[in-house]
Design a protein around this motif. Structure first.
Motif, PDB file in Angstrom:
ATOM      1  N   GLY A  34      41.515  47.615  29.775  1.00 45.92           N
ATOM      2  CA  GLY A  34      42.083  46.281  29.770  1.00 45.92           C
ATOM      3  C   GLY A  34      42.734  45.912  31.082  1.00 45.92           C
ATOM      4  N   THR A  35      43.322  46.893  31.761  1.00 45.64           N
ATOM      5  CA  THR A  35      43.946  46.622  33.056  1.00 45.64           C
ATOM      6  C   THR A  35      42.897  46.436  34.147  1.00 45.64           C
ATOM      7  N   SER A  36      41.894  47.285  34.155  1.00 47.03           N
ATOM      8  CA  SER A  36      40.876  47.197  35.209  1.00 47.03           C
ATOM      9  C   SER A  36      40.072  45.903  35.106  1.00 47.03           C
ATOM     10  N   ILE A  37      39.830  45.421  33.880  1.00 50.50           N
ATOM     11  CA  ILE A  37      39.031  44.196  33.743  1.00 50.50           C
ATOM     12  C   ILE A  37      39.815  42.980  34.232  1.00 50.50           C
ATOM     13  N   VAL A  38      41.139  43.047  34.217  1.00 46.37           N
ATOM     14  CA  VAL A  38      41.934  41.961  34.796  1.00 46.37           C
ATOM     15  C   VAL A  38      41.667  41.876  36.299  1.00 46.37           C
ATOM     16  N   ALA A  39      41.603  43.035  36.953  1.00 40.47           N
ATOM     17  CA  ALA A  39      41.310  43.061  38.389  1.00 40.47           C
ATOM     18  C   ALA A  39      39.869  42.651  38.664  1.00 40.47           C
ATOM     19  N   ASN A  40      38.925  43.221  37.927  1.00 35.81           N
ATOM     20  CA  ASN A  40      37.515  42.924  38.161  1.00 35.81           C
ATOM     21  C   ASN A  40      37.187  41.468  37.829  1.00 35.81           C
ATOM     22  N   GLY A  41      37.810  40.944  36.782  1.00 38.20           N
ATOM     23  CA  GLY A  41      37.589  39.553  36.432  1.00 38.20           C
ATOM     24  C   GLY A  41      38.092  38.616  37.509  1.00 38.20           C
ATOM     25  N   ALA A  42      39.239  38.944  38.114  1.00 39.80           N
ATOM     26  CA  ALA A  42      39.777  38.115  39.197  1.00 39.80           C
ATOM     27  C   ALA A  42      38.831  38.084  40.387  1.00 39.80           C
ATOM     28  N   SER A  43      38.242  39.243  40.698  1.00 41.95           N
ATOM     29  CA  SER A  43      37.323  39.302  41.840  1.00 41.95           C
ATOM     30  C   SER A  43      36.031  38.553  41.570  1.00 41.95           C
ATOM     31  N   ALA A  44      35.678  38.373  40.289  1.00 44.03           N
ATOM     32  CA  ALA A  44      34.426  37.697  39.939  1.00 44.03           C
ATOM     33  C   ALA A  44      34.576  36.196  39.826  1.00 44.03           C
ATOM     34  N   LEU A  45      35.792  35.684  39.674  1.00 50.41           N
ATOM     35  CA  LEU A  45      35.992  34.255  39.442  1.00 50.41           C
ATOM     36  C   LEU A  45      35.380  33.405  40.560  1.00 50.41           C
ATOM     37  N   PRO A  46      34.686  32.336  40.199  1.00 50.89           N
ATOM     38  CA  PRO A  46      34.047  31.471  41.207  1.00 50.89           C
ATOM     39  C   PRO A  46      35.007  30.426  41.771  1.00 50.89           C
ATOM     40  N   VAL A  47      36.273  30.793  41.919  1.00 46.71           N
ATOM     41  CA  VAL A  47      37.273  29.885  42.484  1.00 46.71           C
ATOM     42  C   VAL A  47      38.074  30.643  43.525  1.00 46.71           C
ATOM     43  N   ASP A  48      38.658  29.907  44.445  1.00 50.50           N
ATOM     44  CA  ASP A  48      39.479  30.506  45.498  1.00 50.50           C
ATOM     45  C   ASP A  48      40.915  30.048  45.305  1.00 50.50           C
ATOM     46  N   VAL A  49      41.744  30.946  44.799  1.00 49.37           N
ATOM     47  CA  VAL A  49      43.147  30.638  44.531  1.00 49.37           C
ATOM     48  C   VAL A  49      44.011  31.505  45.443  1.00 49.37           C
ATOM     49  N   PRO A  50      44.960  30.925  46.161  1.00 45.17           N
ATOM     50  CA  PRO A  50      45.830  31.729  47.026  1.00 45.17           C
ATOM     51  C   PRO A  50      46.550  32.823  46.238  1.00 45.17           C
ATOM     52  N   GLY A  51      46.490  34.030  46.761  1.00 43.96           N
ATOM     53  CA  GLY A  51      47.156  35.156  46.124  1.00 43.96           C
ATOM     54  C   GLY A  51      46.336  35.864  45.070  1.00 43.96           C
ATOM     55  N   LEU A  52      45.186  35.296  44.679  1.00 40.60           N
ATOM     56  CA  LEU A  52      44.388  35.903  43.611  1.00 40.60           C
ATOM     57  C   LEU A  52      43.839  37.264  44.034  1.00 40.60           C
ATOM     58  N   HIS A  53      43.360  37.355  45.267  1.00 46.23           N
ATOM     59  CA  HIS A  53      42.799  38.635  45.727  1.00 46.23           C
ATOM     60  C   HIS A  53      43.879  39.707  45.782  1.00 46.23           C
ATOM     61  N   GLY A  54      45.048  39.350  46.306  1.00 42.19           N
ATOM     62  CA  GLY A  54      46.129  40.327  46.363  1.00 42.19           C
ATOM     63  C   GLY A  54      46.544  40.794  44.981  1.00 42.19           C
ATOM     64  N   PHE A  55      46.584  39.851  44.026  1.00 42.05           N
ATOM     65  CA  PHE A  55      46.891  40.215  42.643  1.00 42.05           C
ATOM     66  C   PHE A  55      45.837  41.169  42.095  1.00 42.05           C
ATOM     67  N   ALA A  56      44.564  40.878  42.373  1.00 46.64           N
ATOM     68  CA  ALA A  56      43.480  41.729  41.877  1.00 46.64           C
ATOM     69  C   ALA A  56      43.584  43.138  42.451  1.00 46.64           C
ATOM     70  N   VAL A  57      43.882  43.243  43.739  1.00 47.11           N
ATOM     71  CA  VAL A  57      44.005  44.559  44.368  1.00 47.11           C
ATOM     72  C   VAL A  57      45.161  45.345  43.747  1.00 47.11           C
ATOM     73  N   ALA A  58      46.283  44.666  43.509  1.00 50.44           N
ATOM     74  CA  ALA A  58      47.442  45.338  42.927  1.00 50.44           C
ATOM     75  C   ALA A  58      47.130  45.840  41.516  1.00 50.44           C
ATOM     76  N   VAL A  59      46.444  45.023  40.716  1.00 49.45           N
ATOM     77  CA  VAL A  59      46.114  45.431  39.344  1.00 49.45           C
ATOM     78  C   VAL A  59      45.078  46.553  39.364  1.00 49.45           C
ATOM     79  N   TRP A  60      44.112  46.479  40.308  1.00 55.33           N
ATOM     80  CA  TRP A  60      43.153  47.592  40.423  1.00 55.33           C
ATOM     81  C   TRP A  60      43.881  48.896  40.746  1.00 55.33           C
ATOM     82  N   ALA A  61      44.822  48.852  41.695  1.00 57.61           N
ATOM     83  CA  ALA A  61      45.569  50.053  42.053  1.00 57.61           C
ATOM     84  C   ALA A  61      46.326  50.599  40.850  1.00 57.61           C
ATOM     85  N   LEU A  62      46.897  49.700  40.058  1.00 60.86           N
ATOM     86  CA  LEU A  62      47.592  50.130  38.840  1.00 60.86           C
ATOM     87  C   LEU A  62      46.623  50.804  37.881  1.00 60.86           C
TER      88      LEU A  62
END
Length: 377
Positions: A34-62
């Protein structure tokens, strides 16, 4: 502060540190999924939101840290409580199905490493780690998909009409491998290596899809007219979304990798991805409404927290990646909007499940036998 179970009985076994791991079953890998899919889903989103990539990296690391900690804890479990581990694997059908969770956790974290980890650990290390996790996870997934149903047929004593959505966990694991394997295609030598991986992913897509189709009628029969399931299993209705969203993700990922591995079939695979994925995603949204309504009703009736609440996360996340992939392939804005809405739902579910799990772990009641938590009405 004293530690008590859900029912108020003291957990005396927790007085010995090693006994904390006695009932640490494979269902705990659902939290990693459930945690990893939050990160992977963020990286797959077809939108560009400020801070989204950093959030995805942090959740992936977790998720990576969670995976390493859980693997270590399960090693203690097997070393100190092998009798419990054998019972979970061989004798208890209520917990054996959760052996589909570990390979999916390995695969999801590995994919996150490949797409989000290069900036943290380097490109070479990210490729190697994903290759290792995908290989181990795929072998594990195929073993679970074949082994758990074999145990159901030969060892478990299952009553007619006892099927529930957790039965999907072992057979959907190869679908996760099929969806995430194509990302490794560009990193393999041209020719046979790439083609073998691509067609192997297609084979696992078919194996998992057909196995799911075999199980779904039994699951629906129980839901519609069989004996009522324990209320703690109500969140598992969301598990039906897993093979739907993940198979859509798989056909899109395979089609996008086809140009490097099977260029002669690229157009056909892209057409199949759209013609298969769009109606399946439509059915997934129908099932999402059904499962969501059933869970709202159960929550209003006082449904207690259990680890089954993690079923709210990974299956929804597969629909995020599926809708995102279809949006890339078709250019339809409505699919992009759907992916964003589903992602917001995913993050909310992840936050609730994560908070309740942490609170339950600190109180001690989540270290009760998994079967007891599921069986309690």
């Amino acid at each position: 502060m004293s530690l008590h179970s859900v029912t108020g009985a003291p957990l005396s076994a927790l007085d010995r540190p090693a006994d904390v791991f006695r009932h640490l079953g494979p269902n705990w890998y659902a939290a990693v999924m459930g945690t990893s899919i939050v990160a992977n889903g963020a990286s797959a989103l077809p939108v560009d939101v400020p801070g989204l990539h950093g959030f995805a990296v942090a959740v992936w690391a977790l998720s990576l840290v969670m995976l390493m900690a859980l693997v270590a804890a399960r090693a203690v479990h097997f070393a100190r409580h092998g009798d419990v581990a054998r019972f979970q694997l061989l004798e208890n059908p209520a917990t054996a199905v959760f052996y589909g969770c570990p390979p999916m956790a390995l695969l999801a974290v590995g994919y996150g490493t490949l797409v989000l980890g290069p900036g943290v650990i380097g490109t070479g290390a990210a490729i190697v780690l994903d290759a290792v996790l995908w290989t181990v996870g795929t072998i594990y997934a195929v073993a679970a998909a074949a082994g758990v149903p074999y145990l159901m047929i030969t060892r478990h004593r299952l009553e007619p009409g006892s099927a529930d959505p957790t039965w999907l966990l072992p057979v959907v694991a190869p679908m996760v491998a099929a969806a995430l394997g194509p990302a490794l295609v560009p990193h393999l030598p041209e020719g046979q290596a790439r083609a073998t991986l691509l067609y192997g992913c297609y084979g696992m897509f078919g194996a998992s899809l057909l196995a799911t189709l075999v199980l779904l009628p039994g699951i629906w029969t129980r839901l519609a007219g069989g004996r009522p399931s324990p209320v703690a299993l109500t969140p598992t209705l969301f598990l039906v979304l897993g093979p739907l969203g993940q198979s859509t993700t798989a056909v899109v990922q395979i089609a996008e990798a086809a140009g490097r591995a099977a260029p002669g079939y690229t157009a056909a695979m892209r057409a199949f991805a759209v013609l298969y994925g769009t109606p399946v995603m439509g059915f997934a949204m129908l099932w999402l409404v059904l499962a969501g309504t059933a869970n709202v009703r159960a929550l209003r009736g006082g449904m207690p927290f259990a680890m089954t609440w993690w079923a709210f996360t990974f299956p929804v996340g597969t629909c995020v990646t599926g809708a995102s992939g279809l949006s890339r392939m078709t250019g339809v804005d409505a699919l992009a909007d759907l992916a964003v809405i589903l992602y917001l739902l995913l993050v909310a579910a992840w936050a609730v499940a994560g908070f309740r799990t942490l609170r339950g772990a600190l109180s001690g009641h989540l270290f009760l036998p998994a079967a007891r938590a599921v069986a309690r009405p």
